[in-house]
Design a protein around this motif. Structure first.
Motif, short mmCIF file in Angstrom:
data_model
loop_
_atom_site.label_atom_id
_atom_site.label_comp_id
_atom_site.label_asym_id
_atom_site.label_seq_id
_atom_site.Cartn_x
_atom_site.Cartn_y
_atom_site.Cartn_z
N VAL A 369 -4.14 -2.53 -4.11
CA VAL A 369 -3.12 -3.52 -5.11
C VAL A 369 -3.31 -3.35 -6.35
N GLY A 370 -2.31 -2.98 -7.02
CA GLY A 370 -2.28 -2.45 -8.31
C GLY A 370 -2.14 -0.82 -8.58
N ALA A 371 -2.25 -0.06 -7.69
CA ALA A 371 -2.21 1.32 -7.91
C ALA A 371 -0.76 1.56 -7.96
N PRO A 372 -0.26 2.62 -8.57
CA PRO A 372 1.26 3.17 -8.84
C PRO A 372 1.77 3.37 -7.34
N ALA A 373 2.79 3.17 -6.97
CA ALA A 373 3.41 3.33 -5.85
C ALA A 373 4.20 4.75 -5.75
N ASN A 374 3.36 5.71 -5.98
CA ASN A 374 3.82 7.24 -5.40
C ASN A 374 2.94 7.43 -4.15
N LEU A 375 4.05 7.38 -3.20
CA LEU A 375 3.55 7.44 -1.61
C LEU A 375 4.27 8.19 -0.75
N THR A 376 3.78 8.72 0.41
CA THR A 376 4.37 9.40 1.29
C THR A 376 4.05 8.74 2.52
N LEU A 377 5.30 8.71 3.53
CA LEU A 377 5.32 7.88 4.59
C LEU A 377 5.51 9.08 5.84
N VAL A 378 4.39 9.18 6.68
CA VAL A 378 4.53 10.27 7.57
C VAL A 378 4.37 9.93 9.02
N ASP A 379 5.29 10.44 9.94
CA ASP A 379 5.20 10.24 11.32
C ASP A 379 4.46 11.32 11.87
N PRO A 380 3.26 11.22 12.31
CA PRO A 380 2.29 11.98 12.76
C PRO A 380 2.60 12.45 14.06
#
Length: 431
Positions: A369-380
């Motif tokens: 919580v509070g972190a910048p939302a620079n994210l990657t969603l991966v299907d492994p």
């Protein structure tokens, strides 16, 4: 707009919901609601990937890649930030040019494009470029490299290390002694290159420069980064340097983790890369070094080329391979599939450490919580087949054409906005 990721797996934890609002992670919990809801069951959430080594070719070779097309390829590959190398035309050796690259990245709006400044004027290796001006510019350059060429003059390399220190910047060295691997060298020096009649490129050409430069880094107390490590000998030099506390970091490319020089048997120029593909024993040493942290990061060395630059006899073809869209899948195959890294390890080597090396404070952050939302969603668990014609790059020179790679990028978020959704490019993100 708020986005809720439902049932996503955090690194090493149980499935949770993640709520994203205003560019940041607003809440982590259960049964969270948002304006957009993404069913993320069975998917893994990583901090957005960061590439320390990308060639976007703009300005000068927009026929092979542009900042816009390279940014699209990066976002599709799960990247939220890339470092654009300086060997453009004109060379990125002034504040004006790095600011142009930075501005074009903002206009593309798919990833944060961080310009890399040249170490020497025109990459000529003779006099220092405008390092201070580039560091103080609006682009705030923190990585300097003559990549594509080695800073072979030891005096110039020492001065460069001294000059970047007040800016907390780093020199990223393309380690290749030009007297040991000349302009004709194009294949790993060994029995295979001799049999094929290809000019050899010995591992010591890399290792000797790395050894010199870690000593210079110790002398100056400055940060040094070694680009595209390719030999077991270099790994041992890095291990020695780490034991002495020398401030050196290093990267390895996905292709050096998976491909070997045996692929040169058919003289296919798609496999011509700088540094060259090495034997299996070097590949194993690189994998082990990445697993134990002696090598800090995976960097793509994404190098797009037009067909008329690649479709030549092996010795005459351009060096380089595409890498942005295939990087995560190759690492999943070479490192996760072999048990050498888990997904937390992938996050560390492809996001956390490269962001720290490049001094990108908003990237590579813990998912909290509070972190910048620079994210990657991966299907492994979603294998996919590499189709060169379907890649976002303007070029097609991938060595993985027809390969089936594990782990598909489902979504990428930059500052809380989807740049990739369900494996397709979404909308640009405002700066």
């Amino acid at each position: 707009m708020t986005i809720a990721l439902r049932g996503v797996a955090l690194l090493g934890g149980k499935p949770v919901d993640v709520l994203i609002e205003g560019g940041f992670i607003a809440e982590i919990g259960a049964r969270l609601a948002g304006d957009t809801v993404i069913d993320a069951g069975g998917l893994v959430l990583l901090p957005g990937l960061v590439d320390l080594h990308t060639h976007l070719r703009e300005p000068g070779r927009e026929d092979t890649e542009t900042i816009a097309t390279g940014s699209a390829a990066a976002a599709l590959g799960g990247f939220t930030a890339v470092h654009a190398m300086a060997n453009t035309d004109p060379v990125a050796d002034t504040a004006e040019i790095v600011e142009q690259v930075h501005r074009r990245g903002i206009e593309a709006g798919l990833v944060d494009v961080r310009p890399v400044g040249a170490v020497s004027k025109g990459l000529a290796g003779e006099t220092l470029a405008e390092i201070g001006n580039m560091a103080r510019s609006g682009a705030a350059v923190r990585v300097f490299s003559d990549d594509g060429r080695c800073v072979s003059d030891s005096r110039l390399m020492r001065r460069a290390l001294e000059y970047v220190k007040p800016f907390d910047a780093v020199i990223a060295q393309h380690a290749q002694d030009p007297r040991l691997a000349d302009s004709a060298a194009c294949a790993h020096e060994g029995p295979l290159s001799g049999r094929l009649g290809l000019p050899g490129w010995p591992g010591v050409a890399e290792e000797s420069i790395v050894a010199r430069d870690v000593m210079l880094a110790e002398h100056t107390g400055s940060r040094l980064h070694i680009c595209h490590v390719s030999t077991a000998g270099t790994v041992e030099v890095l291990r020695w340097a780490r034991a002495r506390g020398i401030p050196v970091t290093a990267e390895v490319t996905p292709h050096h983790l998976l491909l070997t020089c045996d692929l040169l048997e058919d003289y296919d120029p798609v496999y011509k890369v700088n540094p060259p593909l090495r034997p299996a024993e070097d590949v194993e040493a690189l994998r082990a070094a990445l697993a134990d942290g002696i090598i800090d990061a995976v960097a793509t060395d994404h190098a797009p080329h037009a067909a008329h630059d690649k479709d030549h006899a092996f010795g005459d073809a351009a060096f380089g391979m595409l890498g942005l869209q295939t990087a995560l899948g190759v690492v999943a195959q070479a490192m996760v599939g072999t048990g050498l890294l888990d997904w937390a390890g992938v996050a560390d080597r492809m996001s956390v450490r490269p962001a720290a090396i490049g001094r990108l404070g908003a990237h590579g952050r813990a998912i909290e919580v509070g972190a910048p939302a620079n994210l990657t969603l991966v299907d492994p668990s979603a294998p996919w087949t590499v189709d060169p014609a379907a890649l976002a790059s303007k070029s097609r020179n991938t060595p993985f054409a027809g390969s089936v790679l594990p782990a598909r990028v489902v979504a990428t978020l930059l500052r809380g906005r989807l740049t990739v959704s369900d494996g397709a490019v979404a909308e640009p993100v405002p700066a």
